[in-house]
Design an enzyme around this catalytic site. Structure first.
Site, short mmCIF file in Angstrom:
data_model
loop_
_atom_site.label_atom_id
_atom_site.label_comp_id
_atom_site.label_asym_id
_atom_site.label_seq_id
_atom_site.Cartn_x
_atom_site.Cartn_y
_atom_site.Cartn_z
N THR A 163 0.32 -1.30 0.22
CA THR A 163 -0.36 -0.14 0.04
C THR A 163 0.90 1.09 -0.12
O THR A 163 1.90 1.30 0.88
CB THR A 163 -0.75 -0.05 1.68
OG1 THR A 163 0.26 0.50 2.53
CG2 THR A 163 -1.89 -1.29 1.36
N TYR A 186 -0.85 11.49 15.24
CA TYR A 186 0.16 10.12 14.01
C TYR A 186 1.08 8.98 15.25
O TYR A 186 0.72 7.80 15.10
CB TYR A 186 1.50 11.31 13.44
CG TYR A 186 3.09 10.88 12.69
CD1 TYR A 186 1.73 9.72 11.68
CD2 TYR A 186 3.76 9.81 12.90
CE1 TYR A 186 3.33 9.26 9.86
CE2 TYR A 186 4.99 9.89 12.53
CZ TYR A 186 4.37 8.77 10.84
OH TYR A 186 4.92 8.87 10.23
N1 LIG Z 1 9.36 9.23 6.05
C1 LIG Z 1 9.83 9.14 7.29
O1 LIG Z 1 10.94 9.35 7.76
C2 LIG Z 1 8.81 8.07 8.47
C3 LIG Z 1 8.13 7.35 6.83
N2 LIG Z 1 7.43 6.33 8.19
C4 LIG Z 1 5.98 5.90 7.12
O2 LIG Z 1 5.98 5.41 5.71
C5 LIG Z 1 4.99 5.05 5.17
C6 LIG Z 1 5.78 5.54 3.84
O3 LIG Z 1 5.85 7.15 3.68
P1 LIG Z 1 6.70 7.40 2.81
O4 LIG Z 1 7.03 6.97 2.11
O5 LIG Z 1 7.85 8.48 3.97
O6 LIG Z 1 6.42 9.58 2.43
P2 LIG Z 1 5.00 9.15 1.11
O7 LIG Z 1 4.34 10.69 1.27
O8 LIG Z 1 5.99 9.67 0.42
O9 LIG Z 1 4.37 8.22 1.07
C7 LIG Z 1 3.26 7.66 1.34
C8 LIG Z 1 2.36 6.82 0.06
O10 LIG Z 1 1.05 6.63 1.10
C9 LIG Z 1 0.19 6.74 0.39
N3 LIG Z 1 -1.43 7.28 1.34
C10 LIG Z 1 -1.85 7.73 1.52
N4 LIG Z 1 -3.01 8.19 1.73
C11 LIG Z 1 -2.93 6.72 1.49
C12 LIG Z 1 -4.76 6.69 1.27
N5 LIG Z 1 -5.65 7.54 1.76
N6 LIG Z 1 -4.99 5.48 0.62
C13 LIG Z 1 -3.56 5.24 -0.02
N7 LIG Z 1 -2.64 5.54 -0.12
C14 LIG Z 1 -2.24 6.92 0.72
C15 LIG Z 1 0.84 8.08 -0.67
O11 LIG Z 1 0.27 8.13 -1.57
P3 LIG Z 1 -0.24 9.57 -2.61
O12 LIG Z 1 1.26 10.05 -3.57
O13 LIG Z 1 -0.97 9.13 -3.15
O14 LIG Z 1 -0.32 10.69 -1.20
C16 LIG Z 1 2.25 7.58 -0.74
O15 LIG Z 1 1.64 6.70 -1.61
C17 LIG Z 1 3.96 6.15 6.10
O16 LIG Z 1 3.13 5.36 6.66
C18 LIG Z 1 5.31 6.95 7.03
O17 LIG Z 1 4.54 7.21 8.31
C19 LIG Z 1 7.82 6.30 9.46
C20 LIG Z 1 8.61 6.84 9.48
C21 LIG Z 1 9.86 7.82 8.82
C1 LIG Z 2 17.92 18.14 11.85
C2 LIG Z 2 17.40 19.77 11.82
C3 LIG Z 2 18.94 21.07 12.25
C4 LIG Z 2 16.21 20.12 11.86
C5 LIG Z 2 15.55 19.95 11.35
C6 LIG Z 2 14.19 19.24 12.85
C7 LIG Z 2 13.11 18.73 13.06
C8 LIG Z 2 12.08 18.84 11.38
C9 LIG Z 2 13.06 16.88 12.30
C10 LIG Z 2 13.91 16.71 13.66
C11 LIG Z 2 13.90 15.24 13.80
C12 LIG Z 2 13.16 14.28 13.18
C13 LIG Z 2 11.73 13.56 12.51
C14 LIG Z 2 10.87 13.57 12.80
C15 LIG Z 2 10.49 14.69 11.61
C16 LIG Z 2 11.41 16.10 11.08
C17 LIG Z 2 11.87 16.24 12.08
C18 LIG Z 2 10.78 16.35 14.14
C19 LIG Z 2 10.25 12.35 11.86
C20 LIG Z 2 8.96 12.60 13.45
C21 LIG Z 2 9.04 11.74 10.67
C22 LIG Z 2 8.28 11.07 10.32
C23 LIG Z 2 8.41 10.04 11.31
O1 LIG Z 2 8.06 8.62 11.43
C24 LIG Z 2 9.78 9.80 12.19
C25 LIG Z 2 10.52 8.19 12.47
C26 LIG Z 2 10.58 11.18 12.14
C27 LIG Z 2 11.24 11.33 13.48
C28 LIG Z 2 12.48 12.45 13.32
#
Ligand SMILES: NC(=O)C1=CN([C@@H]2O[C@H](COP(=O)(O)OP(=O)(O)OC[C@H]3O[C@@H](n4cnc5c(N)ncnc54)[C@H](OP(=O)(O)O)[C@@H]3O)[C@@H](O)[C@H]2O)C=CC1
Ligand SMILES: CC(C)=CCC[C@@H](C)[C@H]1CC[C@H]2C3=C(CC[C@]12C)[C@@]1(C)CCC(=O)[C@@H](C)[C@@H]1CC3
Length: 345
Positions: free
Chosen positions: A8, A193
């Site tokens: 997904t 979240y």
């Molecule tokens: N990036 C990070 O630092 C982190 C990400 N994650 C998790 O990783 C996963 C992937 O995210 P990430 O790759 O970072 O972000 P992206 O936004 O690149 O990917 C998210 C994906 O989920 C899809 N999506 C969102 N809502 C829906 C929906 N209602 N139905 C179907 N698809 C949906 C998006 O589709 P569309 O393109 O249409 O929006 C996209 O393909 C998420 O669950 C996120 O919470 C966890 C920790 C850290």
């Molecule tokens: C790096 C610098 C100088 C500034 C950035 C500060 C924040 C924007 C950044 C620090 C820790 C980050 C973080 C996430 C988002 C961006 C921060 C808050 C996440 C919450 C993104 C989504 C996730 O699921 C977490 C695992 C990330 C945890 C760390």
């Protein structure tokens, strides 16, 4: 028949990188990209086919935030495939994120700085809203839709003589204190979240308890901090570009800064290679990256307990029943109205 894998949120970020890594592992896999936007899904398929021209890639329309869409998509999956080996529950949202700048600078000069960069604890809030199903959007997308999908696909996931796997993309932002059994949708708080990701950790444990005997195993991973559409939504993109060198510098001290979707998908990929029986249901598998940029996966114990996970499981079953009832009533009303129109014509 080759392994069937459904991902997904496969059209971008970590989901798309996972598909790329899986095809590098075995280009004969049957991949199904489940996405809400078919144009973006087509683009993702084209990109994957460029590097793997013979790959078997299907598209499936799925809006995981809508129960009706989940039921419809599951029906299609069951008609298309007679087995499902891996179900990657990766789609996720973090709407309207807000950074607490004061907390950030305070954290920067405290002993908690590494934890702050790894989990964003105390830094990040979001503004949620109610969706068409009357559910909180973050809960519905990150957890509930995926839960209903697993339940609905149960007949092809739990087959005799075969093991299947469900893998949740959770987060190190998941936190027990952000979650409450009295408010599972997080209607009242400002960290939907963190709450939804903690709930996915709990549900994974419950799925193992209820389904391991039928050959279904569930795991959770954290991809680390990855630069994707989700993170670009937190701060303006020019700011991210500006601080990118700092991010690579921080990585020397914090292995959770995986930064690229390829690295972020490391734990998802490594679980693909592991035997399900060897996995720890109470561990979260973290994608990590060394200061020099090499990628590895490490399990870490989660802060979860059986009673809480069972209580949430029971609540979600009740919510699922209510959602199905509501959709059936909607369909019945539509039918009755159509009949009435036909009679009056
Ligand atoms: N990036 C990070 O630092 C982190 C990400 N994650 C998790 O990783 C996963 C992937 O995210 P990430 O790759 O970072 O972000 P992206 O936004 O690149 O990917 C998210 C994906 O989920 C899809 N999506 C969102 N809502 C829906 C929906 N209602 N139905 C179907 N698809 C949906 C998006 O589709 P569309 O393109 O249409 O929006 C996209 O393909 C998420 O669950 C996120 O919470 C966890 C920790 C850290
Ligand atoms: C790096 C610098 C100088 C500034 C950035 C500060 C924040 C924007 C950044 C620090 C820790 C980050 C973080 C996430 C988002 C961006 C921060 C808050 C996440 C919450 C993104 C989504 C996730 O699921 C977490 C695992 C990330 C945890 C760390």
């Amino acid at each position: 028949m080759e392994k069937v894998i459904l991902v997904t949120g496969a059209n971008s970020g970590i989901g798309l990188a996972l598909c790329e890594r899986l095809l590098c592992e075995d280009s004969r896999l049957q991949l199904c990209l489940a996405c809400r936007n078919m144009q973006r899904a087509e683009a993702a398929r084209s990109a994957l086919l460029t590097s793997h021209p013979d790959a078997h890639i299907d598209l499936l329309h799925l809006d995981v935030g809508s129960v009706r869409s989940v039921l419809h998509a599951a029906h299609k999956v069951k008609a298309r495939y007679n087995r499902l080996d891996y179900l990657y529950l990766n789609a996720g949202i973090m709407p309207n994120p807000q950074i607490d700048i004061k907390a950030f600078f305070k954290g920067l000069f405290s002993s908690n700085v590494v934890k702050m960069f790894a989990t964003a604890e105390g830094l990040l809030t979001q503004q949620d809203r109610v969706n068409k199903d009357g559910l909180q959007e973050v809960f519905a997308t990150n957890l509930f839709g995926h839960f209903v999908l697993v339940r609905e696909l149960d007949s092809i996931l739990c087959q005799a003589g075969q093991t299947s796997r469900v893998v949740w993309t959770s987060s190190s932002n998941a936190r027990r204190s952000a979650f409450s059994l009295e408010d599972v949708q997080h209607r009242l708080g400002t960290e939907p979240y963190a709450s939804s990701k903690y709930a996915s950790d709990l549900i994974s444990l419950a799925l193992n308890r209820h389904n391991n005997s039928q050959g279904l195993y569930s795991s959770v991973i954290c991809p680390g901090l990855v630069m994707t559409n989700l993170t670009y939504g937190i701060l303006p993109s020019f700011f991210w570009t500006l601080i990118m060198p700092i991010m690579y510098l921080i990585r020397i001290f914090t292995n959770t800064f995986t930064l690229t979707p390829y690295n972020g998908a490391g734990a998802l990929h490594s679980l693909f290679l592991k035997k399900p029986e060897s996995l720890d249901p109470r561990a979260k598998y973290h994608s990590l990256t060394s200061g020099m940029g090499s990628n590895y996966t490490q399990p870490r114990q989660m802060d979860i307990d059986d009673d809480m996970s069972e209580a949430l499981y029971v609540k979600l079953l009740e919510m699922e029943k209510a959602a199905r009832k509501r959709l059936k009533e909607e369909d019945d009303n539509k039918q009755a109205y159509k009949k009435y129109l036909n009679q009056t014509e």
